[in-house]
Motif scaffolding. Structure first.
Motif, short mmCIF file in Angstrom:
data_model
loop_
_atom_site.label_atom_id
_atom_site.label_comp_id
_atom_site.label_asym_id
_atom_site.label_seq_id
_atom_site.Cartn_x
_atom_site.Cartn_y
_atom_site.Cartn_z
N UNK A 39 50.56 -37.56 -33.69
CA UNK A 39 51.70 -37.56 -32.41
C UNK A 39 50.39 -37.16 -31.19
N UNK A 40 50.41 -36.62 -31.82
CA UNK A 40 49.55 -35.14 -30.53
C UNK A 40 48.10 -35.88 -30.29
N UNK A 41 47.49 -36.55 -31.73
CA UNK A 41 46.41 -37.43 -31.10
C UNK A 41 46.43 -39.02 -30.13
N UNK A 42 47.93 -39.43 -30.23
CA UNK A 42 48.16 -40.45 -28.61
C UNK A 42 48.54 -39.87 -28.13
N UNK A 43 48.45 -38.55 -27.82
CA UNK A 43 49.22 -37.72 -26.54
C UNK A 43 47.77 -37.59 -26.34
N UNK A 44 46.73 -37.73 -26.45
CA UNK A 44 45.58 -37.02 -25.92
C UNK A 44 45.11 -37.96 -24.34
N UNK A 45 44.49 -38.31 -23.94
CA UNK A 45 45.01 -38.62 -22.42
C UNK A 45 46.07 -39.33 -21.83
N UNK A 46 46.56 -38.55 -22.06
CA UNK A 46 48.00 -39.08 -20.96
C UNK A 46 48.79 -37.73 -20.02
N UNK A 47 49.47 -38.08 -19.81
CA UNK A 47 50.15 -36.89 -19.16
C UNK A 47 51.35 -35.50 -19.89
N UNK A 48 51.64 -35.90 -20.93
CA UNK A 48 52.42 -35.59 -21.28
C UNK A 48 51.47 -34.15 -22.33
N UNK A 49 52.54 -33.16 -21.71
CA UNK A 49 51.98 -31.99 -23.07
C UNK A 49 52.20 -31.97 -24.47
N UNK A 50 50.21 -31.57 -25.22
CA UNK A 50 50.51 -30.93 -26.39
C UNK A 50 51.12 -30.80 -26.95
N UNK A 51 51.90 -30.31 -26.75
CA UNK A 51 53.21 -29.14 -27.09
C UNK A 51 54.93 -29.81 -27.15
N UNK A 52 54.32 -31.21 -26.32
CA UNK A 52 55.53 -31.81 -25.89
C UNK A 52 56.34 -32.93 -27.18
#
Length: 85
Positions: free
Chosen positions: A35-48
């Motif tokens: 999930x954290x890899x999928x969040x790379x480049x998005x506006x969501x924080x890594x920890x969220x």
């Protein structure tokens, strides 16, 4: 059969077994990393980010297949080592 083939099967089996065992025992950690890899480049924080239940379940079953494959490779390697004796 050669010693190299038996050693290769042992190495592949051990790696698959170890990775599979980690994934089966820690599927949440694996799913969270994905999930954290999928969040790379998005506006969501890594920890969220949090993995969904279905992603944790898929991780558990995927790594169970790795675990079974590693056990099979180790069994085949054992047979090869016995044939070399």
């Amino acid at each position: 059969m050669t010693v190299a083939a038996a050693a290769s099967a042992t190495l592949v089996g051990a790696v698959l077994f170890a990775v599979g065992l980690f994934g089966v025992l820690q599927p949440y950690t694996v799913a969270l990393w994905r999930e954290r890899l999928d969040a790379v480049g998005s506006t969501r924080s890594w920890n969220d980010v949090e993995p969904t239940d279905w992603r944790v379940t898929i991780a558990r079953y995927t790594f169970a297949i790795f675990l079974a494959g590693g056990a099979l490779f180790l069994w085949m390697a054992g047979q090869q080592w016995l044939n070399l004796l």
